[in-house]
Scaffold this motif. Structure first.
Motif, short mmCIF file in Angstrom:
data_model
loop_
_atom_site.label_atom_id
_atom_site.label_comp_id
_atom_site.label_asym_id
_atom_site.label_seq_id
_atom_site.Cartn_x
_atom_site.Cartn_y
_atom_site.Cartn_z
N ARG A 191 4.27 5.58 2.85
CA ARG A 191 3.53 6.64 3.25
C ARG A 191 4.03 7.88 3.20
NH1 ARG A 191 0.81 2.78 3.24
NH2 ARG A 191 -0.81 2.26 4.83
N SER B 257 -4.57 11.76 -5.26
CA SER B 257 -4.89 10.68 -6.10
C SER B 257 -3.90 10.30 -7.19
CB SER B 257 -6.39 10.88 -6.84
OG SER B 257 -6.29 11.45 -8.05
N SER C 255 0.89 -1.26 0.08
CA SER C 255 -0.04 0.10 0.06
C SER C 255 0.93 1.25 -0.14
CB SER C 255 -0.93 -0.03 1.22
OG SER C 255 -0.07 0.13 2.00
N ASN D 99 -0.89 8.80 -5.10
CA ASN D 99 -1.18 7.27 -4.40
C ASN D 99 -1.10 6.30 -5.70
OD1 ASN D 99 -1.64 8.24 -1.90
ND2 ASN D 99 -3.98 8.29 -1.96
N GLU E 14 0.09 5.49 0.50
CA GLU E 14 -0.72 6.53 0.89
C GLU E 14 -0.19 8.00 1.27
OE1 GLU E 14 -3.74 5.10 3.89
OE2 GLU E 14 -3.78 3.37 2.67
#
Lengths: 149, 80, 149, 80
Positions: free
Chosen positions: C78, C53, C2, C56, C4
């Motif tokens: 992150r 957006s 992930s 990410n 973010e």
């Protein structure tokens, strides 16, 4: 700058406090975790043994070398001893520097040197009930290569 | 002949069946003492892969031994 | 896996949970901390802005590339936005792998790529009251090179 | 001529004095639109150092523009 052999759980977040510096822009850390296999053989647990006073001295010597050789602000390390389960942190190395290049190079240097020079031994326990000292020639089950991390 | 204490770790301790032993030896160096104890206990690793400490300080295999020295035999290390 | 953009404090220990894997022997993580200087000039605080957006998506793309290119088990990242004080963690990258070589190489690849490709901008505030967008040509105080970590 | 929306970030937003604006343009590509807006607002960075996204997807500077596109102009990035 500190290096210690410990029989307590390693707490990376707490250890990072020693790396704090107003001029630090980069922090790189390495953790060695107990894997469930070595050289294709399933491992159920590990036991680490060390000569603490020689290991602490040699570990600190390696950190000192790294600070001199790279442009570091701080460096620390910990190595667990005793029996560890899969997933536990066996070794931690953290460094801080103004720039990330020095931090990556130094962190890698330290863990490479620790693995070569510090009197720590690792015994693996296998699913079949056998065990073996890594890197050692013993006649009984052993691993010729260290492939743990 | 001198009296020294040999101390064993990890696989060496298991193979020797003891932590330490006092030896009366004619070995002049750490390497000569290792030749003696490895023959006695069947240690199979070469000095090139092992390390030695004398009185808690890492030492060269060529380091001379003195009466009363505690000689620590370290099998190949495997930290990390 | 992930990536973010976040306006919350980064918690490396919690994020490491995503990197856990029974076959993982090595975990390497990078943190970028806000430094008190850049190119010799005292910095009092930083402000990060991002297009969340696109950032990410591009961040996740970089992690995907790293997993394909290196022998990784997991990778996460992150990046903070908003105003940060000296010492705060602006960016975190963590990877896990069976072996440490892949983990070091991949972690470095990810942070290098993030800094080049992800739409995040940094404004530095200086002790004299001026401020400047890093890397940008503006006529007013600016830094031509990014030297933060 | 087409109508597009230009959106500005970081130093571009500060120099343009706005987040976005609607433009009626003859620009056929993102690069041509950048030439227009950089002349208008005094943006000094070359396209080689900047990035562009069209409708929230990173795009090549040579990407063609269509009626109603939202074109995001990203000044040189500086994450980390």
């Amino acid at each position: 700058m500190s290096f210690e052999i410990t029989d307590q759980r390693i707490d990376p977040e707490a250890l990072k406090a020693d790396l704090r510096h107003e001029t630090a822009g980069a922090c790189v850390s390495f953790e060695g975790w107990v894997r469930d296999h070595n050289d294709g053989e399933p491992v159920t647990a590990l036991e680490y043994e060390a000569h603490a006073s020689v290991a602490n001295k040699e570990g600190l010597q390696i950190l000192t070398e790294a600070v001199e050789r790279f442009d570091l602000l701080a460096a620390s390390g910990r190595h667990r001893v005793g029996r560890l389960e899969i997933g536990e942190c066996a070794v931690w190395v953290g460094v801080s520097a103004a720039h990330r290049g020095a931090a990556f190079d130094a962190c890698r240097y330290i863990i490479d040197q620790l693995k070569q020079r510090v009197p720590i031994w690792k015994k693996e326990y296998y699913r079949d009930g056998l065990s073996g000292w890594i890197n050692c020639v013993t006649g009984t089950p052993f691993k010729a290569r260290d492939t743990t991390s | 002949m001198i009296d020294v204490t040999a101390q064993y770790f990890a696989v060496f301790r298991e193979q020797a069946g003891r932590n330490l032993e006092t030896l009366t030896t004619s070995a002049a160096t750490a390497e000569e003492l290792y030749a003696e104890v490895s023959a006695k206990h069947g240690f199979a690793d070469s000095v090139a892969r092992c390390k030695v400490a004398i009185n808690d300080e890492l030492a060269a295999w060529t380091a001379p031994l003195a009466e009363g020295d505690v000689v620590l035999f370290f099998p190949p290390v495997a930290g990390g």
